[in-house]
Design a protein around this motif. Structure first.
Motif, PDB file in Angstrom:
ATOM      1  N   ALA A   1       0.703  -1.077  -0.041  1.00 30.54           N
ATOM      2  CA  ALA A   1      -0.174  -0.059  -0.096  1.00 30.54           C
ATOM      3  C   ALA A   1       0.774   1.468   0.153  1.00 30.54           C
ATOM      4  CB  ALA A   1      -0.746   0.120   1.090  1.00 30.54           C
ATOM      5  N   ASP A   2       2.309   1.111   0.094  1.00 30.25           N
ATOM      6  CA  ASP A   2       2.900   2.220   0.329  1.00 30.25           C
ATOM      7  C   ASP A   2       4.377   2.034  -0.019  1.00 30.25           C
ATOM      8  OD1 ASP A   2       4.542   4.508   1.010  1.00 30.25           O
ATOM      9  OD2 ASP A   2       3.384   5.078   2.850  1.00 30.25           O
ATOM     10  N   ALA A   3       4.930   2.432  -1.409  1.00 30.69           N
ATOM     11  CA  ALA A   3       6.231   1.988  -1.697  1.00 30.69           C
ATOM     12  C   ALA A   3       7.140   2.366  -1.069  1.00 30.69           C
ATOM     13  CB  ALA A   3       6.477   2.407  -2.952  1.00 30.69           C
ATOM     14  N   ARG A   4       7.254   3.429  -0.048  1.00 31.35           N
ATOM     15  CA  ARG A   4       8.227   3.919   0.889  1.00 31.35           C
ATOM     16  C   ARG A   4       8.499   3.092   1.934  1.00 31.35           C
ATOM     17  NH1 ARG A   4       5.720   9.511   2.677  1.00 31.35           N
ATOM     18  NH2 ARG A   4       3.933   7.965   2.865  1.00 31.35           N
ATOM     19  N   ARG A   5       7.351   2.347   2.406  1.00 34.44           N
ATOM     20  CA  ARG A   5       7.549   1.592   3.690  1.00 34.44           C
ATOM     21  C   ARG A   5       7.811   0.106   3.499  1.00 34.44           C
ATOM     22  NH1 ARG A   5       3.839   3.163   7.921  1.00 34.44           N
ATOM     23  NH2 ARG A   5       3.154   1.216   8.104  1.00 34.44           N
ATOM     24  N   LYS A   6       8.860  -0.311   4.362  1.00 29.72           N
ATOM     25  CA  LYS A   6       9.340  -1.647   4.562  1.00 29.72           C
ATOM     26  C   LYS A   6       8.882  -2.156   5.823  1.00 29.72           C
ATOM     27  CE  LYS A   6      12.419  -1.018   0.848  1.00 29.72           C
ATOM     28  NZ  LYS A   6      13.786  -0.833   0.958  1.00 29.72           N
ATOM     29  N   LEU A   7       7.940  -3.083   5.710  1.00 32.44           N
ATOM     30  CA  LEU A   7       7.542  -3.585   6.779  1.00 32.44           C
ATOM     31  C   LEU A   7       8.368  -4.494   7.436  1.00 32.44           C
ATOM     32  CD1 LEU A   7       4.780  -2.725   7.040  1.00 32.44           C
ATOM     33  CD2 LEU A   7       4.644  -3.805   5.004  1.00 32.44           C
ATOM     34  N   VAL A   8       8.765  -4.476   8.801  1.00 35.13           N
ATOM     35  CA  VAL A   8       9.563  -5.312   9.365  1.00 35.13           C
ATOM     36  C   VAL A   8       8.681  -6.268  10.399  1.00 35.13           C
ATOM     37  CG1 VAL A   8      11.311  -5.328  11.444  1.00 35.13           C
ATOM     38  CG2 VAL A   8      11.324  -3.504   9.640  1.00 35.13           C
ATOM     39  N   ARG A   9       9.080  -7.485  10.193  1.00 32.42           N
ATOM     40  CA  ARG A   9       8.376  -8.464  10.986  1.00 32.42           C
ATOM     41  C   ARG A   9       9.101  -9.679  11.675  1.00 32.42           C
ATOM     42  NH1 ARG A   9       7.073 -11.580   6.145  1.00 32.42           N
ATOM     43  NH2 ARG A   9       5.844 -10.333   4.860  1.00 32.42           N
ATOM     44  N   MET A  10       8.583 -10.354  12.440  1.00 29.90           N
ATOM     45  CA  MET A  10       9.430 -11.348  13.012  1.00 29.90           C
ATOM     46  C   MET A  10       9.273 -12.785  12.201  1.00 29.90           C
ATOM     47  SD  MET A  10       8.971 -11.740  17.170  1.00 29.90           S
ATOM     48  CE  MET A  10       7.465 -10.505  17.229  1.00 29.90           C
ATOM     49  N   THR A  11      10.555 -13.378  12.038  1.00 27.74           N
ATOM     50  CA  THR A  11      10.540 -14.582  11.545  1.00 27.74           C
ATOM     51  C   THR A  11       9.982 -15.651  12.379  1.00 27.74           C
ATOM     52  OG1 THR A  11      12.856 -15.016  12.211  1.00 27.74           O
ATOM     53  CG2 THR A  11      12.675 -14.029  10.304  1.00 27.74           C
ATOM     54  N   ALA A  12      10.116 -17.109  11.960  1.00 28.27           N
ATOM     55  CA  ALA A  12       9.642 -17.969  12.942  1.00 28.27           C
ATOM     56  C   ALA A  12      10.433 -17.941  14.124  1.00 28.27           C
ATOM     57  CB  ALA A  12       9.462 -19.300  12.084  1.00 28.27           C
ATOM     58  N   ARG A  13      11.732 -17.863  13.760  1.00 26.33           N
ATOM     59  CA  ARG A  13      12.952 -17.860  14.662  1.00 26.33           C
ATOM     60  C   ARG A  13      12.788 -16.977  15.778  1.00 26.33           C
ATOM     61  NH1 ARG A  13      17.263 -20.187  16.294  1.00 26.33           N
ATOM     62  NH2 ARG A  13      19.320 -19.197  16.941  1.00 26.33           N
ATOM     63  N   GLY A  14      12.455 -15.653  15.486  1.00 29.27           N
ATOM     64  CA  GLY A  14      12.025 -14.541  16.270  1.00 29.27           C
ATOM     65  C   GLY A  14      11.148 -14.660  16.930  1.00 29.27           C
ATOM     66  N   LEU A  15       9.951 -15.328  16.782  1.00 28.07           N
ATOM     67  CA  LEU A  15       8.699 -15.550  17.638  1.00 28.07           C
ATOM     68  C   LEU A  15       9.065 -16.644  18.564  1.00 28.07           C
ATOM     69  CD1 LEU A  15       6.108 -14.368  17.477  1.00 28.07           C
ATOM     70  CD2 LEU A  15       5.306 -16.096  15.775  1.00 28.07           C
ATOM     71  N   ASP A  16       9.802 -17.472  18.116  1.00 28.22           N
ATOM     72  CA  ASP A  16      10.460 -18.752  18.938  1.00 28.22           C
ATOM     73  C   ASP A  16      11.203 -18.115  20.180  1.00 28.22           C
ATOM     74  OD1 ASP A  16      10.732 -21.626  19.599  1.00 28.22           O
ATOM     75  OD2 ASP A  16      12.709 -20.983  19.556  1.00 28.22           O
ATOM     76  N   GLY A  17      12.237 -17.147  19.595  1.00 25.71           N
ATOM     77  CA  GLY A  17      12.892 -16.660  20.818  1.00 25.71           C
ATOM     78  C   GLY A  17      12.022 -15.794  21.876  1.00 25.71           C
ATOM     79  N   LEU A  18      11.227 -14.984  21.118  1.00 24.36           N
ATOM     80  CA  LEU A  18      10.323 -14.171  22.037  1.00 24.36           C
ATOM     81  C   LEU A  18       9.497 -14.746  23.113  1.00 24.36           C
ATOM     82  CD1 LEU A  18       9.856 -11.084  22.382  1.00 24.36           C
ATOM     83  CD2 LEU A  18       7.886 -11.254  20.961  1.00 24.36           C
ATOM     84  N   ARG A  19       8.986 -16.001  22.528  1.00 19.14           N
ATOM     85  CA  ARG A  19       8.055 -16.730  23.428  1.00 19.14           C
ATOM     86  C   ARG A  19       8.707 -17.313  24.570  1.00 19.14           C
ATOM     87  NH1 ARG A  19       5.351 -19.117  18.520  1.00 19.14           N
ATOM     88  NH2 ARG A  19       3.365 -17.883  18.099  1.00 19.14           N
ATOM     89  N   ARG A  20      10.234 -18.108  24.250  1.00 17.69           N
ATOM     90  CA  ARG A  20      10.927 -18.558  25.233  1.00 17.69           C
ATOM     91  C   ARG A  20      11.392 -17.570  26.241  1.00 17.69           C
ATOM     92  NH1 ARG A  20      12.705 -23.597  23.704  1.00 17.69           N
ATOM     93  NH2 ARG A  20      12.262 -24.251  21.696  1.00 17.69           N
ATOM     94  N   SER A  21      11.428 -16.266  25.753  1.00 16.90           N
ATOM     95  CA  SER A  21      11.819 -14.997  26.867  1.00 16.90           C
ATOM     96  C   SER A  21      10.907 -15.118  27.828  1.00 16.90           C
ATOM     97  CB  SER A  21      12.150 -13.844  26.134  1.00 16.90           C
ATOM     98  OG  SER A  21      13.262 -13.955  25.415  1.00 16.90           O
ATOM     99  N   ALA A  22       9.371 -15.038  27.046  1.00 16.59           N
ATOM    100  CA  ALA A  22       8.528 -14.959  28.173  1.00 16.59           C
ATOM    101  C   ALA A  22       8.322 -15.940  29.244  1.00 16.59           C
ATOM    102  CB  ALA A  22       7.158 -14.646  27.363  1.00 16.59           C
ATOM    103  N   VAL A  23       8.296 -17.295  28.542  1.00 15.26           N
ATOM    104  CA  VAL A  23       8.333 -18.204  29.516  1.00 15.26           C
ATOM    105  C   VAL A  23       9.475 -18.377  30.660  1.00 15.26           C
ATOM    106  CG1 VAL A  23       8.713 -20.738  29.540  1.00 15.26           C
ATOM    107  CG2 VAL A  23       7.312 -19.885  27.695  1.00 15.26           C
TER     108      VAL A  23
END
Lengths: 147, 147
Positions: A81-103
């Motif tokens: 929707a906007d050629a200027r913007r680059k969406l940054v999102r977590m990979t599966a590995r990122g999500l795994d790290g985040l979840r483990r941190s919470a635990v």
DNA sequence: TAAGATAGTCAACGTGGTTGACCAGATAGT
DNA sequence: ACTATCTGGTCAACCACGTTGACTATCTTA
């Protein structure tokens, strides 16, 4: 001693967290990375917005994203929707790290409660909440270190 | 939330300290500098020993000394007994900054006690002392943040 | 449509850390 | 006394993490 003890308490928790994360397959995850992953969130964001959330410049946020991308925790995608913007999102590995941190944070808090008593830990949290300005470290960011 | 609150508590204290130090004639003093001045101590030391006390390499300690010398907080002198060693000691300005830090920390602790009650502040300190390894941040360095 | 705001990037720099290499001076062993 | 080793300081190269300023591309708005 108060300030040093607060810092030492934080560092103890963070060091324990990262020792455990290294054991669970995330040895490259550094203390700062947890803040970044949390600020990116499950919905993703952009470098500029990330900078605002973390209270740093968009350039600094961009460089941090570069490093996390290189480590495989984040990825960039074009915004259709906007050629200027680059969406940054977590990979599966990122999500795994985040979840483990919470635990792990939950487990560490339990360990403190086992030694000090749950009421004492809760009292520390209450007292600190009363003494820190509400916007310090943008604690309102959804899910900030859920633990 | 526990780790974030501990960090936020520390940062609040440190930010308040440096705002007050800036008002009292030390605007260039940064959080890390207090640790270094404290580790140098009134008796002075050498770059290598400073590195050991701070838990960093002698090269890192040397660079930090360079910066503090440039700011007028530290000075180097030859050791008459050992031509290899360069003694690092505080200047009058360094001593002034260190003394003021101690005073301000005392005042900030009093402010916390006024809000939370002296017993609660003491309880936080006791609890944290129980949870942090005794050698974290080398709390045994003589005079560590006397406040 | 022209003007302005916004997203991302590049470059230069500062601070605080790392390793490796190296020299000079102190110290120990034969 | 001399050689070998240890130690203190420094230099160079590099990395992480931050800054400002300048610039392009794109979207928004008057």
């Amino acid at each position: 001693m108060l300030p040093l003890l607060l810092l030492a308490g934080f560092r103890t928790l963070i060091d324990d967290l990262h020792a455990e994360l290294a054991r669970q397959g995330h040895p490259e995850l550094r203390p700062a990375h947890g803040f970044v992953l949390q600020a990116v969130g499950v919905d993703g964001t952009t470098a500029s917005e990330l900078g605002q959330r973390l209270g740093v410049s968009k350039q600094a946020a961009g460089k941090t994203v570069d490093r996390l991308v290189a480590l495989g925790y984040l990825e960039r995608a074009d915004d259709p929707a906007d050629a200027r913007r680059k969406l940054v999102r977590m990979t599966a590995r990122g999500l795994d790290g985040l979840r483990r941190s919470a635990v792990v944070f939950d487990q560490l808090r339990d360990r403190w409660a086992a030694t000090l008593g749950a009421e004492r830990v809760a009292a520390i949290e209450d007292d600190l909440r009363r003494m820190v300005p509400t916007d310090v470290f943008r604690l309102d960011v959804p899910g900030w270190f859920a633990g």
